[in-house]
Structure formats: structure tokens, C-alpha cells
Design a protein around this motif. Structure first.
Motif, PDB file in Angstrom:
ATOM      1  N   HIS A   1       0.789  -1.281  -0.030  1.00  0.00           N
ATOM      2  CA  HIS A   1      -0.076  -0.008  -0.001  1.00  0.00           C
ATOM      3  C   HIS A   1       0.882   1.305   0.112  1.00  0.00           C
ATOM      4  N   ARG A   2       0.913   2.108  -1.082  1.00  0.00           N
ATOM      5  CA  ARG A   2       1.445   3.151  -0.932  1.00  0.00           C
ATOM      6  C   ARG A   2       0.666   4.289  -0.845  1.00  0.00           C
ATOM      7  N   ILE A   3       1.100   4.988   0.509  1.00  0.00           N
ATOM      8  CA  ILE A   3       0.303   5.826   1.116  1.00  0.00           C
ATOM      9  C   ILE A   3       1.151   6.887   1.733  1.00  0.00           C
ATOM     10  N   ASP A   4       0.706   8.314   1.578  1.00  0.00           N
ATOM     11  CA  ASP A   4       1.399   9.264   2.313  1.00  0.00           C
ATOM     12  C   ASP A   4       2.900   9.214   1.787  1.00  0.00           C
ATOM     13  N   GLY A   5       3.344   8.885   0.748  1.00  0.00           N
ATOM     14  CA  GLY A   5       4.772   8.750   0.339  1.00  0.00           C
ATOM     15  C   GLY A   5       5.288   7.710   0.907  1.00  0.00           C
ATOM     16  N   ARG A   6       4.801   6.543   1.493  1.00  0.00           N
ATOM     17  CA  ARG A   6       5.706   5.430   2.003  1.00  0.00           C
ATOM     18  C   ARG A   6       4.798   4.202   1.524  1.00  0.00           C
ATOM     19  N   PHE A   7       5.766   3.175   1.499  1.00  0.00           N
ATOM     20  CA  PHE A   7       5.095   1.836   1.267  1.00  0.00           C
ATOM     21  C   PHE A   7       5.008   1.027   2.526  1.00  0.00           C
ATOM     22  N   VAL A   8       3.735   0.433   2.365  1.00  0.00           N
ATOM     23  CA  VAL A   8       3.355  -0.560   3.666  1.00  0.00           C
ATOM     24  C   VAL A   8       3.306  -1.957   2.998  1.00  0.00           C
ATOM     25  N   HIS A   9       4.045  -2.897   3.580  1.00  0.00           N
ATOM     26  CA  HIS A   9       3.906  -4.268   2.998  1.00  0.00           C
ATOM     27  C   HIS A   9       2.788  -4.888   3.560  1.00  0.00           C
ATOM     28  N   LEU A  10       2.132  -5.694   2.323  1.00  0.00           N
ATOM     29  CA  LEU A  10       0.820  -6.318   2.819  1.00  0.00           C
ATOM     30  C   LEU A  10       0.960  -7.926   2.701  1.00  0.00           C
ATOM     31  N   GLY A  11       1.919  -8.217   2.391  1.00  0.00           N
ATOM     32  CA  GLY A  11       2.229  -9.953   2.078  1.00  0.00           C
ATOM     33  C   GLY A  11       2.229 -10.419   0.601  1.00  0.00           C
ATOM     34  N   PRO A  12       2.446 -11.559   0.409  1.00  0.00           N
ATOM     35  CA  PRO A  12       2.526 -12.215  -0.927  1.00  0.00           C
ATOM     36  C   PRO A  12       1.147 -12.184  -1.393  1.00  0.00           C
ATOM     37  N   THR A  13       1.302 -12.196  -2.853  1.00  0.00           N
ATOM     38  CA  THR A  13      -0.023 -11.926  -3.474  1.00  0.00           C
ATOM     39  C   THR A  13      -0.638 -13.308  -3.835  1.00  0.00           C
ATOM     40  N   PHE A  14      -0.002 -14.141  -4.285  1.00  0.00           N
ATOM     41  CA  PHE A  14      -0.457 -15.546  -4.547  1.00  0.00           C
ATOM     42  C   PHE A  14      -0.271 -16.450  -3.696  1.00  0.00           C
ATOM     43  N   PRO A  15      -1.215 -17.357  -3.389  1.00  0.00           N
ATOM     44  CA  PRO A  15      -0.957 -18.489  -2.408  1.00  0.00           C
ATOM     45  C   PRO A  15       0.051 -19.267  -2.638  1.00  0.00           C
ATOM     46  N   ASP A  16       0.871 -20.045  -1.836  1.00  0.00           N
ATOM     47  CA  ASP A  16       1.892 -20.849  -2.049  1.00  0.00           C
ATOM     48  C   ASP A  16       1.635 -22.045  -2.998  1.00  0.00           C
ATOM     49  N   GLY A  17       2.570 -22.234  -4.051  1.00  0.00           N
ATOM     50  CA  GLY A  17       2.375 -23.222  -5.088  1.00  0.00           C
ATOM     51  C   GLY A  17       1.267 -23.029  -6.168  1.00  0.00           C
ATOM     52  N   PHE A  18       0.735 -21.599  -6.096  1.00  0.00           N
ATOM     53  CA  PHE A  18      -0.283 -21.355  -6.967  1.00  0.00           C
ATOM     54  C   PHE A  18       0.252 -21.354  -8.424  1.00  0.00           C
ATOM     55  N   THR A  19       1.282 -20.680  -8.460  1.00  0.00           N
ATOM     56  CA  THR A  19       1.721 -20.252 -10.083  1.00  0.00           C
ATOM     57  C   THR A  19       2.509 -21.365 -10.361  1.00  0.00           C
ATOM     58  N   PRO A  20       2.902 -21.637 -11.822  1.00  0.00           N
ATOM     59  CA  PRO A  20       3.439 -22.806 -12.490  1.00  0.00           C
ATOM     60  C   PRO A  20       4.786 -22.834 -12.454  1.00  0.00           C
ATOM     61  N   GLY A  21       5.468 -21.981 -11.974  1.00  0.00           N
ATOM     62  CA  GLY A  21       6.971 -21.829 -11.865  1.00  0.00           C
ATOM     63  C   GLY A  21       7.410 -22.257 -10.406  1.00  0.00           C
ATOM     64  N   SER A  22       8.860 -22.361 -10.395  1.00  0.00           N
ATOM     65  CA  SER A  22       9.346 -22.332  -8.785  1.00  0.00           C
ATOM     66  C   SER A  22       9.649 -21.004  -8.386  1.00  0.00           C
ATOM     67  N   PHE A  70       2.549 -11.957 -15.055  1.00  0.00           N
ATOM     68  CA  PHE A  70       3.733 -12.284 -14.398  1.00  0.00           C
ATOM     69  C   PHE A  70       4.770 -13.257 -15.119  1.00  0.00           C
ATOM     70  N   THR A  71       5.811 -13.339 -14.824  1.00  0.00           N
ATOM     71  CA  THR A  71       6.559 -14.468 -15.361  1.00  0.00           C
ATOM     72  C   THR A  71       6.946 -15.619 -14.362  1.00  0.00           C
ATOM     73  N   ALA A  72       6.604 -16.860 -15.005  1.00  0.00           N
ATOM     74  CA  ALA A  72       6.437 -17.841 -14.156  1.00  0.00           C
ATOM     75  C   ALA A  72       8.221 -18.703 -14.689  1.00  0.00           C
ATOM     76  N   ALA A  73       9.106 -18.461 -13.428  1.00  0.00           N
ATOM     77  CA  ALA A  73      10.477 -18.882 -13.577  1.00  0.00           C
ATOM     78  C   ALA A  73      10.876 -20.226 -13.195  1.00  0.00           C
ATOM     79  N   GLY A  74      11.312 -21.195 -14.159  1.00  0.00           N
ATOM     80  CA  GLY A  74      11.286 -22.714 -13.798  1.00  0.00           C
ATOM     81  C   GLY A  74      10.126 -23.592 -13.708  1.00  0.00           C
ATOM     82  N   GLU A  75      10.204 -24.455 -12.840  1.00  0.00           N
ATOM     83  CA  GLU A  75       9.227 -25.392 -12.947  1.00  0.00           C
ATOM     84  C   GLU A  75       8.679 -25.515 -11.567  1.00  0.00           C
ATOM     85  N   ARG A  76       7.430 -25.601 -11.324  1.00  0.00           N
ATOM     86  CA  ARG A  76       6.817 -25.742  -9.896  1.00  0.00           C
ATOM     87  C   ARG A  76       7.563 -27.056  -9.451  1.00  0.00           C
ATOM     88  N   GLY A  77       7.972 -27.050  -8.298  1.00  0.00           N
ATOM     89  CA  GLY A  77       8.704 -28.584  -7.759  1.00  0.00           C
ATOM     90  C   GLY A  77       9.789 -29.060  -8.176  1.00  0.00           C
TER      91      GLY A  77
END
Length: 389
Positions: free
Chosen positions: A95-116, A134-141
Motif C-alpha cells: 500500500h503506497r500511502i502518504d509517500g511510503r510503502f506498507v508491506h501487505l504480504g505475498p500476492t498469490f497462495p503458495d504453490g499457485f503459480t506454475p514456476g518455482s 507475471f513471469t513464471a520462472a522454472g518449474e513448480r516442484g
């Protein structure tokens, strides 16, 4: 000799050569201001942050969200060797607010995307639907990280702030299953990406960014490598177009840097003053031997996506890092209001003769850099607030 890429696209391919970059010697060159300790504001003690992009509208402008803006960036746990972060990269949101960035967490669930790993992309909000490319790099698992790169998108809707209180503060509803976008077919763009596995030598099919032309045609830009004439320096800015049936047609590249550069990273387009501006980032270390060009933001201008494209300032360089701080920031992202985001890379070196990046944690920023601002006038660009040198 330059060989045209097929005839599937009526546009012109911009050939970027060492002769173009020789114009840098005639100056002047715009350079970013030096990063100071007060500029390096970590968003978290537990993660490093680098390549970033906003949730944007169709023109690339960040949309308003909960009193500020929603941004995405690559992140990884803090490691002794910051260069190892690429093997642990995940997309996080902020969240970018009042000139600073606040970390909200990972966007996708673990193991959701096709890459490693998850590498860079872009995000848009259209008709209430969030699309994250997004770019899926490598192979899941996989046991050992490989470097195959594929382009995907997933969609969702934003959760209403009032409803988020009942969902543990969640930002997104459930994501759709990732759908593959343009596919390299070893005709124009290579699908063999491993190379040596060393940073700067890995071949590319990554960094998807969308652009909608007048009339509604949707294009996809990406970082790519040449399949027709592979070499140690065969970087391209790739292009694909969505067909009426929803499939993607690979087109000849927008920029051809064969013999000049290996990686033209994170390409994206904005519209300003009735013209289209194409921007990309690259590093001094990935230019071909004999080409003395700095790490920096580069760009070109055209009246339409089909071109013809002209290099900004005659050589393409928009601005570079300071001479005494050659690695201080990287991965620039230009917004339609001409502000420029980036991340703090290796800073505080204060050594004009530095050749190699310093090792270890002591000089690595791993956070969002202060925003800069451009001025554009046709094929000329100026970095505001700093003199050219």
C-alpha cells in the motif's frame, strides 16, 4: 547484416546499435541524484524488495485505492548474498500511502503459480477486474532452479475495504487459474533460456506488460532473446497481439539489439503529449564488448505502436546512475505523469572507478527508491531537478 523478422507485422523494427550509443560520447548525459542514507527506507526487516509496478488503469496510471495506491514488487527473504534473491522471488503487494510503502504480504497462495519462482510483470484494473501478468520462472516442484520462462496472467477482484474486516484484511478475492499468454516458438523468440545460469547471461522471455492501441487492440510487450540468430548478445523487446479468438500472435520485435545488448528489461509504454514512449532498463555489464554505455533507463518514441520508433536523445539513454554510484538503482518504471519508480540496488559505494558490484549485504538497499521525474519533448527527454553532465 541486419535481417528483418518475417512479414507478420506491418510495423518497423528499431535496430539499436553500437553506432547509436557512440553518440553518448558527445553528451550531455542525464544522471540520477546520488542516493543518501536517508533515502534508503526499508519496508521490512525480513524481506528484500526490487522490481515494482502499480495496479494501473489502461493508460498505466496508478488507480486510487484505500486513500493511496496498490503496488506490486518482487520480494524474497533477506539472504547473506542479495544476488541469491532471484532464486526465491515471489510477487508481494504494498500500500503506497502518504509517500511510503506498507508491506501487505505475498500476492498469490503458495504453490499457485506454475514456476518455482515468480518474476516481474504488470497489473491493470479494467471494468472492475484486476489482471496481474507475471513471469513464471522454472518449474513448480523442481529440485534445482532452472530458467525456463513463461508468461501468465491471473485475474481477481478487489475486496471492498469494509468487507475486508470480515476476511482478515484480505485485499483480493480468489484468483483465477493462471492462463498462459504469448508462447515462444523458436521462430522469432527463443524458448531456450538457461544459458550459463549466471545473472546477465540468462536468455529471456519475461516481464509482460500490456498496451491497448486506439481501436482496442491489445498488445503484450516482453523482454526476449532472438531465436533466428542466437548469440551472447541477442536481446529483443518482444511483441504479441491478442487475436479475436483470445489467442496471442507473436509479432516481430519492437527493438532489436543483436550484437549490442543481451537484456532489454521490463519494457513498457506510456502516452504523453500525443506520442507513445517505450522505456526499458538495462545494465552496463550486458552490453557487447566495446560498447561503453551505462546502467540506466533507455527509451524510444513513436506516433503509434507500429512505429517507426526513434531513440530518445539520439542514443536511447534517458538517464543513468551517477558516475560515482554506478549500481545505486535499477528497474525503472515510468508512469504517465512522468514520475519514475525504481529500487535501491547497491549504493554508498562512492568509487568512480568501481567495476564490479560489491559483495554481501552492506551496500544492498533492497527497497523502493525515491521517485524521480522526467520531462519529455518529442524525441528529447530531461531528468528534472538535476543537471546534465
Amino acid at each position: 547484416m541486419f535481417t528483418p523478422f518475417g512479414n507478420a507485422f506491418a510495423g518497423d523494427v528499431l535496430r539499436w546499435s553500437g553506432d547509436d550509443l557512440a553518440w553518448l560520447e558527445r553528451g550531455p548525459v542525464w544522471r540520477a541524484p546520488v542516493i543518501r542514507a536517508g533515502d534508503v527506507v526499508r519496508v521490512s526487516d525480513s524481506i528484500d524488495v526490487w522490481d515494482s509496478w502499480p495496479l494501473a488503469d489502461s493508460y498505466g496510471m496508478p488507480v486510487r485505492w484505500r486513500g493511496g495506491e496498490l503496488w506490486f514488487a518482487l520480494a524474497a527473504p533477506v539472504l547473506d548474498d542479495p544476488e541469491a534473491r532471484h532464486g526465491h522471488a515471489r510477487i508481494h503487494h504494498f500500500h503506497r500511502i502518504d509517500g511510503r510503502f506498507v508491506h501487505l504480504g505475498p500476492t498469490f497462495p503458495d504453490g499457485f503459480t506454475p514456476g518455482s519462482r515468480e518474476w516481474s510483470g504488470s497489473a491493470t484494473l479494467r471494468e472492475g477486474l484486476v489482471t496481474l501478468r507475471f513471469t513464471a520462472a522454472g518449474e513448480r516442484g523442481e529440485d534445482r532452479p532452472s530458467f525456463r520462462q513463461r508468461l501468465f496472467s491471473a485475474t481477481t477482484r478487489l475486496i471492498d475495504p469494509d468487507a475486508s474486516e470480515q476476511t482478515g484484511g484480505a485485499v483480493f478475492a480468489a484468483w483465477s487459474e493462471p492462463a498462459e499468454l504469448a508462447v515462444p516458438r523458436d521462430v522469432i523468440y527463443t524458448s531456450r533460456h538457461d544459458g550459463t545460469g549466471r545473472v546477465g547471461e540468462i536468455k529471456a522471455f519475461r516481464d509482460p506488460a500490456a498496451w491497448w492501441a486506439e481501436g482496442g487492440a491489445e498488445y503484450l510487450l516482453f523482454t526476449a532473446s532472438c531465436a533466428e540468430a542466437p548469440s551472447s548478445h541477442d536481446g529483443l523487446i518482444g511483441l504479441a497481439r491478442r487475436e479475436p479468438d483470445g489467442t496471442w500472435c507473436n509479432l516481430p520485435p519492437m527493438v532489436d539489439a543483436r550484437g549490442t545488448n543481451n537484456e532489454l528489461e521490463r519494457p513498457h509504454i506510456i502516452q504523453s503529449g500525443g506520442l507513445l514512449y517505450l522505456f526499458w532498463s538495462t545494465q552496463a555489464a550486458v552490453f557487447a564488448p566495446g560498447i561503453a554505455a551505462p546502467t540506466g533507463l533507455y527509451g524510444a518514441v513513436a506516433e503509434r505502436i507500429e512505429g517507426p520508433w526513434r531513440l530518445l536523445n539520439g542514443h536511447g539513454l534517458v538517464f543513468a546512475n551517477p558516475v560515482a554510484e554506478p549500481y545505486q538503482t535499477y528497474s525503472w518504471w515510468v508512469l504517465p505523469d512522468l514520475t519514475v519508480a525504481a529500487f535501491v540496488d547497491y549504493w554508498g559505494i562512492d568509487n568512480p572507478g568501481a567495476v564490479a558490484k560489491p559483495a554481501g549485504r552492506s551496500h544492498f538497499g533492497g527497497t523502493f527508491a525515491p521517485f524521480l521525474r522526467l520531462k519529455l519533448n518529442g524525441a528529447r527527454s530531461i531528468l528534472k531537478g538535476t543537471p546534465a553532465s
